[in-house]
Scaffold this motif. Sequence first.
Motif, PDB file in Angstrom:
ATOM      1  N   ALA A 257      85.006  59.014  65.006  1.00  0.00           N
ATOM      2  CA  ALA A 257      85.516  60.829  65.100  1.00  0.00           C
ATOM      3  C   ALA A 257      85.947  60.064  66.722  1.00  0.00           C
ATOM      4  O   ALA A 257      85.425  59.499  67.572  1.00  0.00           O
ATOM      5  CB  ALA A 257      83.519  61.549  65.573  1.00  0.00           C
ATOM      6  N   GLY A 258      87.033  61.635  66.891  1.00  0.00           N
ATOM      7  CA  GLY A 258      87.505  61.263  67.489  1.00  0.00           C
ATOM      8  C   GLY A 258      88.603  60.382  67.703  1.00  0.00           C
ATOM      9  O   GLY A 258      89.518  60.799  68.545  1.00  0.00           O
ATOM     10  N   TYR A 259      89.515  59.678  66.973  1.00  0.00           N
ATOM     11  CA  TYR A 259      90.288  58.557  66.314  1.00  0.00           C
ATOM     12  C   TYR A 259      90.833  58.858  65.517  1.00  0.00           C
ATOM     13  O   TYR A 259      90.308  59.507  64.362  1.00  0.00           O
ATOM     14  CB  TYR A 259      88.970  57.109  66.507  1.00  0.00           C
ATOM     15  CG  TYR A 259      88.696  56.700  67.897  1.00  0.00           C
ATOM     16  CD1 TYR A 259      89.695  56.080  68.722  1.00  0.00           C
ATOM     17  CD2 TYR A 259      87.827  57.247  67.884  1.00  0.00           C
ATOM     18  CE1 TYR A 259      89.119  55.717  70.112  1.00  0.00           C
ATOM     19  CE2 TYR A 259      87.136  56.638  68.843  1.00  0.00           C
ATOM     20  CZ  TYR A 259      88.070  55.897  69.950  1.00  0.00           C
ATOM     21  OH  TYR A 259      87.097  55.700  71.839  1.00  0.00           O
ATOM     22  N   PRO A 260      92.008  58.601  65.361  1.00  0.00           N
ATOM     23  CA  PRO A 260      92.807  59.318  63.580  1.00  0.00           C
ATOM     24  C   PRO A 260      92.884  57.905  62.754  1.00  0.00           C
ATOM     25  O   PRO A 260      92.532  56.437  63.719  1.00  0.00           O
ATOM     26  CB  PRO A 260      94.584  59.206  64.369  1.00  0.00           C
ATOM     27  CG  PRO A 260      93.717  57.416  65.973  1.00  0.00           C
ATOM     28  CD  PRO A 260      92.664  57.984  66.317  1.00  0.00           C
ATOM     29  N   GLY A 261      93.458  58.052  61.808  1.00  0.00           N
ATOM     30  CA  GLY A 261      93.323  56.879  60.795  1.00  0.00           C
ATOM     31  C   GLY A 261      94.514  56.810  61.487  1.00  0.00           C
ATOM     32  O   GLY A 261      95.809  56.561  61.757  1.00  0.00           O
TER      33      GLY A 261
END
Length: 447
Positions: free
Chosen positions: A242-246
């Motif tokens: 959560a909070g990080y991009p793919g």
Amino acid sequence: MTGESTKAALERELQRLDADIVHTGVFDFSTAYRERRLHRADLLANVDHAVFANVPPKWDMAESILAPGPYRSETIAYDPASVRAYPFEPRAALLVADFTGPQAEIMPRRILAKQIEKARTRGFEVDAAFEFEFIVLNETAETLRSKDFAAFSPFAPDNRCWSGQTAAIYGSFVADLEALLRIADIDLLALGVELGPGCFEATLRHRAAMRAADDAAFFRLFTKSFCRQRNMTASFMPLLGAGYPGIGGHINLSLRDARTGRNLFADSTDQNGLSAMAKSFLAGILELAPDAFPMVASTVNAYRRFAPGSWAPKTASWAPYNYAAAVRTAAETEAMTRLELRLPGSDVNVYLGLAMMLGAGLDGIERGLPLTAAPISSGGPNEIPSDAPRLPGDLMEATRRFKGNPANARLFGAAFVEHFAMICEAEDAALRRAVSAAEVARYLESG
């Protein structure tokens, strides 16, 4: 040089680099480099009967044995074209080897080599380039374990996508990393900040296909090592949490005429700049990719990246310049005309991802497949084109489809399909009983 022996070629390359030490090894199914450090004289003295432990093809990412023995040394062949400087030790070089005995049929680098040779017999030269997003954390091996691999502290938490300010603040990090990569002859077209905390993007310059794949594999190894030496961690996981991009590991590819050097994908009279050959190549990718998906996504985490809300493609689709397409076509000029496979995450096995793209495309050319799918006009984090085939939802589904389509055995070999499917099934099983903190929070007190 025509007729030059492997030993003579290695002597020449190691002399060019003034290398007394050689880090030589093989890549396993997770693209981890398994190596031995040898003195040049010892390596050259044993060129014709070199061996390496056959264990790496038989274990998973956690180094748990999956395949039966015997576990022993097996013959390998060195690839003189793979020699490059080793950036972490003076007067040292890297040298890639490939198994030549029982493991030869299943090893990812060999699978790619067969596709490149197939292209060559048809008069094609293959150019390729990789593009990686990665996330840097202010975490060491020790702090990650003390936190149970949770609650990460990101490097560059103030990062904003393509921000000149972020680029200036962290300019020394980027410049130092690029300088190290250049020692190893990894040529970057661009290296800068991307979307999300600690997120960077590296675009590698195009090269002949095998060299491009080796560049990509060593780029990840060197970037991880560079960061760890500075008490940081570089992550190439497709979705860190959560909070990080793919994050993706996109593959660009084009075919050239081996005699004239002309880009065979380009046609300036076509509205999208694509030749009939490029369209058949593209049709082959779109047909096979959903059933060869483990070759571009072989971890459980890879499928997290395709969840709703991400920019990752969710259908077997194509379009000019559209970031939501599985294959993005680009034709700025004749020389730059290429196909970009946007399905892989940054953890992709670079040899298998490129082999799938090339093998499927060549099959499309050989069978004269027409490009019947129209380019998608929509797509984005919360838009899924309804008129294109959906991709597998998880690793188990993808592996079942991979085993079930005879085209994979025809193109890549039955022994490889059987062995790689076993590895993917074990990878899926390893995490089937893993329960995340988010699941506990959602279900523990519900009902």
